[in-house]
Design a protein around this motif. Structure first.
Motif, PDB file in Angstrom:
ATOM      1  N   ALA A  29      -9.536   0.148  19.671  1.00  0.00           N
ATOM      2  CA  ALA A  29      -9.257  -1.265  19.377  1.00  0.00           C
ATOM      3  C   ALA A  29      -8.194  -1.801  20.339  1.00  0.00           C
ATOM      4  O   ALA A  29      -7.152  -1.194  20.537  1.00  0.00           O
ATOM      5  CB  ALA A  29      -8.797  -1.431  17.935  1.00  0.00           C
ATOM      6  N   GLY A  30      -8.496  -2.938  20.959  1.00  0.00           N
ATOM      7  CA  GLY A  30      -7.556  -3.569  21.879  1.00  0.00           C
ATOM      8  C   GLY A  30      -7.628  -3.047  23.299  1.00  0.00           C
ATOM      9  O   GLY A  30      -6.922  -3.543  24.178  1.00  0.00           O
ATOM     10  N   LEU A  31      -8.461  -2.045  23.530  1.00  0.00           N
ATOM     11  CA  LEU A  31      -8.638  -1.494  24.874  1.00  0.00           C
ATOM     12  C   LEU A  31     -10.012  -1.893  25.409  1.00  0.00           C
ATOM     13  O   LEU A  31     -10.986  -1.897  24.655  1.00  0.00           O
ATOM     14  CB  LEU A  31      -8.546   0.040  24.840  1.00  0.00           C
ATOM     15  N   LYS A  44      -3.333   3.541  25.314  1.00  0.00           N
ATOM     16  CA  LYS A  44      -2.914   2.290  25.959  1.00  0.00           C
ATOM     17  C   LYS A  44      -1.628   2.503  26.764  1.00  0.00           C
ATOM     18  O   LYS A  44      -1.516   2.042  27.901  1.00  0.00           O
ATOM     19  CB  LYS A  44      -2.725   1.186  24.934  1.00  0.00           C
ATOM     20  N   ARG A  45      -0.652   3.193  26.168  1.00  0.00           N
ATOM     21  CA  ARG A  45       0.604   3.492  26.893  1.00  0.00           C
ATOM     22  C   ARG A  45       0.330   4.301  28.155  1.00  0.00           C
ATOM     23  O   ARG A  45       0.884   4.007  29.221  1.00  0.00           O
ATOM     24  CB  ARG A  45       1.584   4.243  25.997  1.00  0.00           C
ATOM     25  N   ASP A  46      -0.533   5.306  28.038  1.00  0.00           N
ATOM     26  CA  ASP A  46      -0.889   6.125  29.211  1.00  0.00           C
ATOM     27  C   ASP A  46      -1.544   5.263  30.293  1.00  0.00           C
ATOM     28  O   ASP A  46      -1.249   5.427  31.479  1.00  0.00           O
ATOM     29  CB  ASP A  46      -1.832   7.268  28.828  1.00  0.00           C
ATOM     30  N   GLY A  47      -2.407   4.359  29.868  1.00  0.00           N
ATOM     31  CA  GLY A  47      -3.073   3.472  30.820  1.00  0.00           C
ATOM     32  C   GLY A  47      -2.106   2.517  31.486  1.00  0.00           C
ATOM     33  O   GLY A  47      -2.208   2.256  32.693  1.00  0.00           O
ATOM     34  N   ASP A  48      -1.147   2.002  30.714  1.00  0.00           N
ATOM     35  CA  ASP A  48      -0.137   1.087  31.279  1.00  0.00           C
ATOM     36  C   ASP A  48       0.743   1.798  32.302  1.00  0.00           C
ATOM     37  O   ASP A  48       1.140   1.203  33.301  1.00  0.00           O
ATOM     38  CB  ASP A  48       0.739   0.495  30.161  1.00  0.00           C
ATOM     39  N   GLN A  49       1.034   3.075  32.056  1.00  0.00           N
ATOM     40  CA  GLN A  49       1.861   3.837  32.996  1.00  0.00           C
ATOM     41  C   GLN A  49       1.136   4.091  34.309  1.00  0.00           C
ATOM     42  O   GLN A  49       1.766   4.188  35.352  1.00  0.00           O
ATOM     43  CB  GLN A  49       2.287   5.168  32.373  1.00  0.00           C
ATOM     44  N   HIS A  50      -0.204   4.195  34.265  1.00  0.00           N
ATOM     45  CA  HIS A  50      -0.981   4.473  35.475  1.00  0.00           C
ATOM     46  C   HIS A  50      -1.411   3.209  36.192  1.00  0.00           C
ATOM     47  O   HIS A  50      -1.982   3.271  37.265  1.00  0.00           O
ATOM     48  CB  HIS A  50      -2.204   5.316  35.136  1.00  0.00           C
ATOM     49  N   ALA A  51      -1.143   2.041  35.579  1.00  0.00           N
ATOM     50  CA  ALA A  51      -1.583   0.765  36.185  1.00  0.00           C
ATOM     51  C   ALA A  51      -0.685   0.362  37.330  1.00  0.00           C
ATOM     52  O   ALA A  51       0.391   0.785  37.544  1.00  0.00           O
ATOM     53  CB  ALA A  51      -1.611  -0.314  35.128  1.00  0.00           C
ATOM     54  N   MET A  94      -7.655   1.498  33.986  1.00  0.00           N
ATOM     55  CA  MET A  94      -8.247   2.744  33.528  1.00  0.00           C
ATOM     56  C   MET A  94      -9.572   2.409  32.855  1.00  0.00           C
ATOM     57  O   MET A  94      -9.602   1.654  31.896  1.00  0.00           O
ATOM     58  CB  MET A  94      -7.286   3.413  32.546  1.00  0.00           C
ATOM     59  N   LYS A  95     -10.656   2.966  33.374  1.00  0.00           N
ATOM     60  CA  LYS A  95     -11.970   2.696  32.804  1.00  0.00           C
ATOM     61  C   LYS A  95     -12.285   3.725  31.722  1.00  0.00           C
ATOM     62  O   LYS A  95     -12.224   4.929  31.956  1.00  0.00           O
ATOM     63  CB  LYS A  95     -13.059   2.721  33.867  1.00  0.00           C
TER      64      LYS A  95
END
Length: 183
Positions: A25-27, A176-183, A1-2
């Protein structure tokens, strides 16, 4: 996710930028600090046959925005509105609607987060800016996720607004959780 962070503060030690970066932070993200680009104000040619191209950095900025899935706008509250830098950038979207093929389609569905910081009852006075961004998102069919508002005036005084910092961290974890789910 960009993720693209667009910062509209003219200040070096910006409260709104600090709060947005706390959220991110961390993304991985790309920061577009508007004050570091040459950006001309809009000259409205919407109803003319042609729209003359302007020689500035706007095409580079909008190209980055079009590649993002998530856009975080960070602006101080200046005179009850977004910063002039941010407003100039968004005003130029009228140009993109006419000149950039696929602009409207490219903006559709992007997730938008808004970060505001002001020193004079910003949670109340920032509501006008939030509504403005909601209308912008509605017009381009972007997904307005939320607004994060902090209270600060002096440079980096936002570090004292623990409630805003905690909410920023929570939003970052959710993103971050949303991005991990879409990865």
């Amino acid at each position: 996710m960009k993720i693209v962070l667009i910062t509209g503060s003219s200040r070096q030690a910006s409260n709104s930028t600090y709060l947005a970066k706390t959220m991110l932070a961390g993304l991985p993200f790309t920061e577009l600090e508007i004050k570091t680009f040459t950006l001309q104000p809009i000259v409205d040619h919407r109803h003319d046959r042609e729209w003359p191209r302007v020689a500035d950095d706007y095409p580079r900025l909008i190209k980055q925005v079009l590649t993002a899935q998530v856009i975080v706008f960070a602006t101080p509250i200046y005179w009850y509105g977004m910063s002039g830098l941010m407003k100039t950038f968004i005003d130029r979207w009228s140009e993109s609607l006419k000149l950039v093929q696929g602009f409207r389609e490219g903006m559709k569905g992007k997730q938008v987060y808004l970060v505001l910081v002001g020193g004079d009852r910003p949670r109340k006075k920032g509501q006008l800016i939030e509504q403005q961004f909601r209308y912008i998102c509605e017009f381009l069919q972007m997904n307005f996720k939320t607004v994060l508002i902090g209270e600060a005036n002096r440079p980096l005084e936002i570090k004292n607004d623990q409630a805003a910092l905690q909410l920023a961290a929570q939003l970052g974890h959710q993103l971050k959780r949303d991005g991990d789910q879409h990865a």
